[in-house]
Write a protein that holds these residues in place. Structure first.
Motif, PDB file in Angstrom:
ATOM      1  N   VAL A  42       0.807  -1.216   0.000  1.00 38.15           N
ATOM      2  CA  VAL A  42       0.000   0.000   0.000  1.00 38.15           C
ATOM      3  C   VAL A  42       0.846   1.275   0.000  1.00 38.15           C
ATOM      4  O   VAL A  42       0.545   2.228  -0.723  1.00 38.15           O
ATOM      5  CB  VAL A  42      -0.963   0.007   1.211  1.00 38.15           C
ATOM      6  CG1 VAL A  42      -1.758   1.287   1.288  1.00 38.15           C
ATOM      7  CG2 VAL A  42      -1.883  -1.196   1.150  1.00 38.15           C
ATOM      8  N   ALA A  43       1.882   1.317   0.825  1.00 34.35           N
ATOM      9  CA  ALA A  43       2.712   2.527   0.948  1.00 34.35           C
ATOM     10  C   ALA A  43       4.175   2.124   1.073  1.00 34.35           C
ATOM     11  O   ALA A  43       4.792   2.287   2.126  1.00 34.35           O
ATOM     12  CB  ALA A  43       2.267   3.345   2.149  1.00 34.35           C
ATOM     13  N   PRO A  44       4.761   1.584   0.004  1.00 35.68           N
ATOM     14  CA  PRO A  44       6.127   1.054   0.084  1.00 35.68           C
ATOM     15  C   PRO A  44       7.176   2.087   0.490  1.00 35.68           C
ATOM     16  O   PRO A  44       8.173   1.743   1.114  1.00 35.68           O
ATOM     17  CB  PRO A  44       6.393   0.508  -1.313  1.00 35.68           C
ATOM     18  CG  PRO A  44       5.354   1.084  -2.190  1.00 35.68           C
ATOM     19  CD  PRO A  44       4.187   1.433  -1.321  1.00 35.68           C
ATOM     20  N   GLU A  45       6.934   3.350   0.197  1.00 33.32           N
ATOM     21  CA  GLU A  45       7.904   4.389   0.562  1.00 33.32           C
ATOM     22  C   GLU A  45       7.995   4.586   2.074  1.00 33.32           C
ATOM     23  O   GLU A  45       8.941   5.186   2.576  1.00 33.32           O
ATOM     24  CB  GLU A  45       7.560   5.718  -0.124  1.00 33.32           C
ATOM     25  CG  GLU A  45       6.267   6.357   0.351  1.00 33.32           C
ATOM     26  CD  GLU A  45       4.989   5.781  -0.270  1.00 33.32           C
ATOM     27  OE1 GLU A  45       3.906   6.229   0.127  1.00 33.32           O
ATOM     28  OE2 GLU A  45       5.064   4.891  -1.136  1.00 33.32           O
ATOM     29  N   LEU A  46       7.016   4.049   2.805  1.00 32.62           N
ATOM     30  CA  LEU A  46       7.050   4.131   4.267  1.00 32.62           C
ATOM     31  C   LEU A  46       7.702   2.902   4.898  1.00 32.62           C
ATOM     32  O   LEU A  46       7.860   2.846   6.117  1.00 32.62           O
ATOM     33  CB  LEU A  46       5.637   4.307   4.832  1.00 32.62           C
ATOM     34  CG  LEU A  46       4.911   5.579   4.418  1.00 32.62           C
ATOM     35  CD1 LEU A  46       3.516   5.620   5.025  1.00 32.62           C
ATOM     36  CD2 LEU A  46       5.710   6.817   4.800  1.00 32.62           C
ATOM     37  N   VAL A  47       8.074   1.938   4.076  1.00 35.05           N
ATOM     38  CA  VAL A  47       8.715   0.728   4.599  1.00 35.05           C
ATOM     39  C   VAL A  47      10.152   0.610   4.102  1.00 35.05           C
ATOM     40  O   VAL A  47      11.047   0.277   4.868  1.00 35.05           O
ATOM     41  CB  VAL A  47       7.905  -0.528   4.209  1.00 35.05           C
ATOM     42  CG1 VAL A  47       8.537  -1.782   4.793  1.00 35.05           C
ATOM     43  CG2 VAL A  47       6.462  -0.405   4.679  1.00 35.05           C
ATOM     44  N   TYR A  48      10.371   0.894   2.819  1.00 33.79           N
ATOM     45  CA  TYR A  48      11.708   0.770   2.239  1.00 33.79           C
ATOM     46  C   TYR A  48      12.031   2.012   1.418  1.00 33.79           C
ATOM     47  O   TYR A  48      11.158   2.600   0.790  1.00 33.79           O
ATOM     48  CB  TYR A  48      11.799  -0.458   1.340  1.00 33.79           C
ATOM     49  CG  TYR A  48      11.495  -1.745   2.059  1.00 33.79           C
ATOM     50  CD1 TYR A  48      12.321  -2.202   3.074  1.00 33.79           C
ATOM     51  CD2 TYR A  48      10.380  -2.503   1.733  1.00 33.79           C
ATOM     52  CE1 TYR A  48      12.036  -3.375   3.746  1.00 33.79           C
ATOM     53  CE2 TYR A  48      10.091  -3.686   2.390  1.00 33.79           C
ATOM     54  CZ  TYR A  48      10.931  -4.114   3.397  1.00 33.79           C
ATOM     55  OH  TYR A  48      10.644  -5.275   4.052  1.00 33.79           O
ATOM     56  N   ASN A  49      13.307   2.362   1.376  1.00 31.24           N
ATOM     57  CA  ASN A  49      13.750   3.545   0.629  1.00 31.24           C
ATOM     58  C   ASN A  49      13.477   3.444  -0.858  1.00 31.24           C
ATOM     59  O   ASN A  49      13.125   4.425  -1.491  1.00 31.24           O
ATOM     60  CB  ASN A  49      15.254   3.758   0.824  1.00 31.24           C
ATOM     61  CG  ASN A  49      15.566   4.575   2.043  1.00 31.24           C
ATOM     62  OD1 ASN A  49      14.692   5.261   2.568  1.00 31.24           O
ATOM     63  ND2 ASN A  49      16.789   4.508   2.504  1.00 31.24           N
ATOM     64  N   ASN A  50      13.667   2.271  -1.419  1.00 31.88           N
ATOM     65  CA  ASN A  50      13.601   2.125  -2.873  1.00 31.88           C
ATOM     66  C   ASN A  50      12.279   1.552  -3.353  1.00 31.88           C
ATOM     67  O   ASN A  50      12.220   0.922  -4.395  1.00 31.88           O
ATOM     68  CB  ASN A  50      14.755   1.231  -3.347  1.00 31.88           C
ATOM     69  CG  ASN A  50      16.095   1.784  -2.939  1.00 31.88           C
ATOM     70  OD1 ASN A  50      16.264   2.992  -2.842  1.00 31.88           O
ATOM     71  ND2 ASN A  50      17.044   0.910  -2.684  1.00 31.88           N
ATOM     72  N   GLY A  51      11.226   1.768  -2.600  1.00 33.25           N
ATOM     73  CA  GLY A  51       9.921   1.255  -2.995  1.00 33.25           C
ATOM     74  C   GLY A  51       9.709  -0.178  -2.560  1.00 33.25           C
ATOM     75  O   GLY A  51      10.521  -0.766  -1.862  1.00 33.25           O
ATOM     76  N   GLY A  52       8.580  -0.741  -2.969  1.00 38.99           N
ATOM     77  CA  GLY A  52       8.208  -2.085  -2.572  1.00 38.99           C
ATOM     78  C   GLY A  52       9.190  -3.133  -3.054  1.00 38.99           C
ATOM     79  O   GLY A  52       9.791  -3.007  -4.117  1.00 38.99           O
ATOM     80  N   ASP A  53       9.353  -4.157  -2.247  1.00 37.46           N
ATOM     81  CA  ASP A  53      10.273  -5.228  -2.584  1.00 37.46           C
ATOM     82  C   ASP A  53       9.841  -6.478  -1.819  1.00 37.46           C
ATOM     83  O   ASP A  53      10.163  -6.642  -0.651  1.00 37.46           O
ATOM     84  CB  ASP A  53      11.698  -4.833  -2.222  1.00 37.46           C
ATOM     85  CG  ASP A  53      12.739  -5.824  -2.708  1.00 37.46           C
ATOM     86  OD1 ASP A  53      12.371  -6.971  -3.035  1.00 37.46           O
ATOM     87  OD2 ASP A  53      13.923  -5.446  -2.743  1.00 37.46           O
TER      88      ASP A  53
END
Length: 168
Positions: free
Chosen positions: A128-139
């Motif tokens: 849903v919000a990968p920028e809030l979990v990892y720097n480079n987006g979802g992975d």
């Protein structure tokens, strides 16, 4: 059984104190993170609720699981607070540290609660919000790696808690 209850009551007090320290760290971090007032407000609410629940009478499994859930909110808030910074990678270690300190409750259920919240946070955040979990987006591979580590840590902590409970 009385000794186990005393141990768990002390653990609840220790986690209440830990939640206040977590809120303080987030408030001080707001100066450097430039993330605004929301993280300190949410951290203060989380610390207040966690402390309230920890200090309530009863000391049952539901109370211990609720306090564990409160403790696990702090690394989530930290990731939000430091979103986009190089610190995000390092802040994932706070999840593992928070999960480990829950063992002071000498009960496997709060540990599983904390692990489940960590898994849900990472999976939903990744989608849903990968920028809030990892720097480079979802992975998804990173989510799987974190899941494997959380499962390994959870297994060891659950084993320790069950053994401690049996010993007492």
């Amino acid at each position: 059984m009385e000794q186990l209850q005393a141990l768990r009551a002390n653990g609840l007090r220790a986690l209440a104190f830990t939640s206040m320290i977590g809120a303080l760290i987030i408030c001080v971090g707001a100066i450097w993170a430039g993330s605004g007032i929301m993280p300190p407000i949410v951290a203060a609410i989380a610390a207040g609720l966690t402390t309230f629940v920890a200090r309530a009478s009863g000391g049952d499994a539901t109370q211990r699981c609720a306090v564990a859930a409160g403790i696990m909110t702090f690394p989530m808030i930290l990731l939000y607070q430091w979103a986009g910074s190089a610190w995000m990678v390092d802040l994932h270690m706070v999840f593992f540290a928070c999960l480990a300190i829950i063992v002071v409750l000498a009960d496997w259920r709060p540990i599983v609660t904390g692990a489940a919240l960590t898994a849900v946070h990472h999976l939903l955040g990744n989608l849903v919000a990968p920028e809030l979990v990892y720097n480079n987006g979802g992975d998804i591979l990173r989510v799987i790696l974190h899941a494997v580590v959380v499962v390994a840590e959870t297994a060891a902590l659950v084993f320790l808690s069950v053994q401690l409970q049996r010993l007492i």
